[in-house]
Design a protein around this motif. Sequence first.
Motif, short mmCIF file in Angstrom:
data_model
loop_
_atom_site.label_atom_id
_atom_site.label_comp_id
_atom_site.label_asym_id
_atom_site.label_seq_id
_atom_site.Cartn_x
_atom_site.Cartn_y
_atom_site.Cartn_z
N ASP A 145 0.83 -1.21 0.00
CA ASP A 145 0.00 0.00 0.00
C ASP A 145 0.86 1.26 0.00
O ASP A 145 0.55 2.24 -0.70
CB ASP A 145 -0.94 0.00 1.22
CG ASP A 145 -2.07 -1.00 1.09
OD1 ASP A 145 -2.36 -1.40 -0.06
OD2 ASP A 145 -2.66 -1.39 2.13
N GLU A 146 1.93 1.24 0.79
CA GLU A 146 2.82 2.41 0.83
C GLU A 146 3.45 2.66 -0.55
O GLU A 146 3.48 3.80 -1.02
CB GLU A 146 3.92 2.18 1.87
CG GLU A 146 3.45 2.27 3.31
CD GLU A 146 4.57 1.96 4.29
OE1 GLU A 146 5.67 1.58 3.81
OE2 GLU A 146 4.35 2.09 5.52
N THR A 149 0.83 3.85 -3.11
CA THR A 149 0.48 5.26 -2.90
C THR A 149 1.61 6.17 -3.39
O THR A 149 1.37 7.18 -4.08
CB THR A 149 0.23 5.53 -1.40
OG1 THR A 149 -0.85 4.69 -0.96
CG2 THR A 149 -0.13 6.99 -1.17
N ARG A 152 1.63 6.17 -7.14
CA ARG A 152 0.54 6.97 -7.69
C ARG A 152 0.87 8.46 -7.61
O ARG A 152 0.61 9.22 -8.53
CB ARG A 152 -0.74 6.65 -6.93
CG ARG A 152 -1.99 7.24 -7.58
CD ARG A 152 -3.24 6.97 -6.75
NE ARG A 152 -3.48 5.54 -6.61
CZ ARG A 152 -3.44 4.88 -5.44
NH1 ARG A 152 -3.13 5.54 -4.32
NH2 ARG A 152 -3.69 3.60 -5.38
N ARG A 153 1.45 8.87 -6.48
CA ARG A 153 1.81 10.29 -6.31
C ARG A 153 2.89 10.71 -7.30
O ARG A 153 2.83 11.78 -7.90
CB ARG A 153 2.27 10.54 -4.88
CG ARG A 153 1.15 10.49 -3.85
CD ARG A 153 1.70 10.56 -2.44
NE ARG A 153 0.65 10.52 -1.45
CZ ARG A 153 0.87 10.35 -0.14
NH1 ARG A 153 2.12 10.21 0.31
NH2 ARG A 153 -0.15 10.33 0.71
#
Length: 608
Positions: A145-146, A149, A152-153
């Motif tokens: 998840d980290e 994320t 994606r950023r």
Amino acid sequence: MNERRKAISYIRLSTEAQLKGHSLARQKKLAEEYCSSQNLELVEELRDVGVSGFSGVHREKGRLGLFFESLRSNSLDHKAVLLVENLDRLSRQDPLTAMLQFAEILKYGIEIHTLFDGQIYTKDKVSSDMGLLMLSVGQMMRAYDESKTKSRRLSAAWEKKRNDRSRILTSKSPSWIKPTRNSEGVVSSFTLIEAQANVVRSIFELTIERNMGSYAITRHLNSNPGRYPKSDKELRSGSNEWSESFVKKVLKSPTVFGQFQPMKMVDGLRIPACDPINDYYPAVISEADFKLAQERIHQRTINGRGRKGKRFPNLFTGLLKCSKCKSSLRYRDRGTGPKATVTLQCSAALQNRKKCNAKAVKYQAFEDLFFSVISDLSLTASLESQTAKDHVRKLELKVVDEKSDLKRLTTKLDLLTDELLDPGLSNSIKTRLRDRLNQLDKQIGQAENAVEAAQAELEKFNYQSNSQISSDLKTKSTERADLDRGSQEAADFRRDMNHTLKKIIDVIYVDNSPSFHIEDIREELYSEDDLSDDFLDWFKANKNERWKYQSAIEFVASEYGFQKHQEFMLKFYIHFKNLELRGVLHDGLFFRIDRETGKDLHRSIGVN
């Protein structure tokens, strides 16, 4: 005393920058302190630097991949301990993929020790302790998840940068371009390093104007180090000489006309992130010249590539074929000194293929004969006329553009054809697809006609420009003579001449197949009446009291005599691109025929 267990430390740093920080030192220290406290012997450190655990590249190409290969080949002690700071160092991929990798390590009996929290994972413990299993799965989910994320950023940030064409996306640039930074240290523009840009221009000029390949260009650059100096970026390789790989890379790189292609990583592969950005870098050459260079490379692939030697000895590279079997003729330089022989030989006859019995042709005699029968054409002055060069480039680019359009339409037709074969399509959609296919088929026909018209226009200009300029080929005789002394100027001239010959000639068929076998002569199946009249005249003129052969037929029965007689049987046929055919005999007599109409253009012209 119990034997100490062996431990292997695995360290992964996702960026090179972490090498300069504390991440590497921290992980190394943790491993050393842990081994000391647990009485483990640290026997190996596996380190992956600059690779992502999110993409899985470290598993495919990194040291972790080698670790798995060792496991599967049983070359690793299965009682060893694998030390990692956290489970996320092993993988940041999706939880299922990460768990399969985690389980594979445990399956082989390897223990995984995490240094951050002191957890020990074994196959038996994870199988029996639900809490430990959930702890490992939870860590894998959190790491994924980290990274997701963060990815994606970063993707959003890069997308924003890519859409803002007024900004510089990256400071990375080719070796001939220098990034210019503003007062804040941010790259604000690019400027050409003129000395290096000159090298790039020369590479493309040598390709387009002289039809030189990457090997010949590299040799040319290294022969003139003062004219083509290397930049600081290139000198990092440790060599002051240019490499062929650099030349090949430059010839294929759109950055030379200013184009930049942003890339992104998907499943461990670099793919285009968006459409190319034009005018991103300062251009060294025009896009038109880049296209022409690609066409030159493509044509060399078709006509025959490879190293031609420092002297470019075979002026007819890519043009000669055997009249009997249509195989290519091979240039053969055999021996040294006064007994050296340089010949042209049918490649099939050399290998006893295609039942071809064509004999070797003496190279220099063939070259001299060739130029004697095309002396009405000037093949040199057109190389010196800039107006002619510019017009040829314009016509060549027209051919390239028409071919590109034809290729685009053909690709579209293939895609639509594949789509039409889908059994799930409705009849109405199939009808529309068929209508579109018919339209494309017509467009392709028009495009093919456009390519043929453009090529015909180019070939007509090439032939006319090379035949109407008054400069005589014989003015270059000194350069041709210099070839024996290894003159680079002569070699360059011959390369230019080969390029020019290919502009006006399709193919030269060489007919040097005997009409009878030497065994037929020895068995007296032929008489002197069957021999060449020119050969008989030569034999009579050269015979003297020391001549051991009493008759011409006896001489032809010898290996040397048979070869000598064949020299008087040589014929070759020059197929010009303007559809003219010249048939040439050994003595320089030739005829000219229009291949399209069959009409005689001129007959029995002698050597000038």
